[in-house]
Design a protein around this motif. Structure first.
Motif, PDB file in Angstrom:
ATOM      1  N   GLY A   1       5.845 -24.896  98.919  1.00 19.68           N
ATOM      2  CA  GLY A   1       5.257 -23.515  98.696  1.00 19.68           C
ATOM      3  C   GLY A   1       3.967 -23.464  98.541  1.00 19.68           C
ATOM      4  N   MET A   2       3.339 -23.477  99.519  1.00 20.15           N
ATOM      5  CA  MET A   2       2.242 -23.693 100.386  1.00 20.15           C
ATOM      6  C   MET A   2       2.058 -22.335 100.508  1.00 20.15           C
ATOM      7  N   PHE A   3       2.518 -22.279 102.021  1.00 20.51           N
ATOM      8  CA  PHE A   3       2.838 -20.699 102.365  1.00 20.51           C
ATOM      9  C   PHE A   3       4.239 -20.085 102.548  1.00 20.51           C
ATOM     10  N   LYS A   4       2.863 -18.409 101.756  1.00 16.16           N
ATOM     11  CA  LYS A   4       3.510 -17.699 101.034  1.00 16.16           C
ATOM     12  C   LYS A   4       3.225 -16.100 102.260  1.00 16.16           C
ATOM     13  N   GLU A   5       4.453 -16.072 103.223  1.00 17.85           N
ATOM     14  CA  GLU A   5       4.278 -15.491 104.085  1.00 17.85           C
ATOM     15  C   GLU A   5       4.458 -13.329 103.660  1.00 17.85           C
TER      16      GLU A   5
ATOM     17  N   ASP B   1       6.779 -27.736 107.775  1.00 16.21           N
ATOM     18  CA  ASP B   1       8.229 -28.224 106.904  1.00 16.21           C
ATOM     19  C   ASP B   1       7.671 -28.361 105.712  1.00 16.21           C
ATOM     20  N   LEU B   2       7.033 -29.364 105.867  1.00 14.23           N
ATOM     21  CA  LEU B   2       6.107 -29.924 104.013  1.00 14.23           C
ATOM     22  C   LEU B   2       5.379 -28.981 103.310  1.00 14.23           C
ATOM     23  N   GLY B   3       4.887 -28.250 103.830  1.00 13.58           N
ATOM     24  CA  GLY B   3       3.755 -26.659 103.209  1.00 13.58           C
ATOM     25  C   GLY B   3       5.321 -26.207 102.783  1.00 13.58           C
TER      26      GLY B   3
END
Length: 245
Positions: free
Chosen positions: A218-222, A212-214
């Protein structure tokens, strides 16, 4: 001659054309009144967007736009559990169409604005900000259970600075007292309960908090990658069906 020309001849004087309108002149010359051409109305909206406030008379007030009683009730019920279907049922809509009605109400501009206004008011009253939410997630994501629980290396370990032997022949485990535990670690604890075998402590899900924090930062881009076998590029396949003439 025609009646119109006879009149002009018998007058024996110049005719002041500007004293007649177009229909009168046409009547004198042709003897009949032509049908007026239909007026063409051009919408101003085709050329320039005009605010409704600019079109109303000066000093006049715009009519108030309000939710219907059912819509207002839906907003109140939706704020309880954020479930549109259940909120529609509790607001008085038919249970058979509650799911459709809930989705339709959420897409309604006025209902959406009312929900956003309620959420903003609650957040302001409670002091809820994005920074506080991120800070709480970080407490869970980076929590260390050793700050809440202490244990020894063996049942007879007397050199451990954490838990002392308990004389029962089992590994010593001790909880950090609520008066000594730090605030960040306490925020990461979801449950402390007394069982038949002792005290149970449960921490919040670290992995879920990290994800959730990532996502929030915006650290995780699907991303979906389409590749063929062993990473090779995909080869388009064309299926051709030949039928009988």
């Amino acid at each position: 001659m025609l009646g119109g020309f006879a009149v002009l001849k018998d007058l024996h004087r110049p005719l002041a054309v500007d004293t007649f309108d177009t229909n009168t002149i046409c009547t004198l010359v042709h003897g009949a009144t032509p049908k007026p051409e239909p007026q063409r109305t051009i919408s101003v909206a085709r050329f320039k967007r005009i605010s409704p406030h600019a079109l109303r008379p000066q000093g006049a007030s715009m009519p108030a736009t309000e939710l219907t009683p059912k819509q207002a009730r839906f907003v109140e019920e939706f704020m309880i559990d954020l479930n549109a279907t259940q909120a529609a049922k509790r607001a008085g809509y038919s249970e058979l169409t509650a799911q459709v009605q809930g989705s339709r109400l959420l897409s309604n501009v006025m209902v959406g604005e009312a929900i956003a206004a309620r959420q903003a008011a609650i957040a302001q009253k409670l002091g809820v900000t994005q920074e506080r939410i991120v800070a709480e997630l970080a407490k869970i994501a980076f929590s260390d259970i050793r700050k809440a629980v202490q244990w020894g290396r063996s049942p007879i370990d007397t050199e451990s600075e954490n838990a002392k032997p308990n004389g029962l022949g089992i590994y010593p485990v001790e909880l950090v007292g609520s008066d000594k535990i730090d605030d960040d670690t306490a925020a990461a604890i979801s449950e402390v309960s007394l069982t038949q075998t002792g005290i149970k402590i449960k921490m919040h899900d670290k992995k879920s908090a990290l994800v959730d924090l990532g996502k929030h930062l915006g650290m995780f881009k699907e991303r979906v990658e389409h590749t063929g076998k062993d990473g090779a590029a995909l080869v388009p396949v064309i299926n051709v069906t030949v039928g009988r003439p």
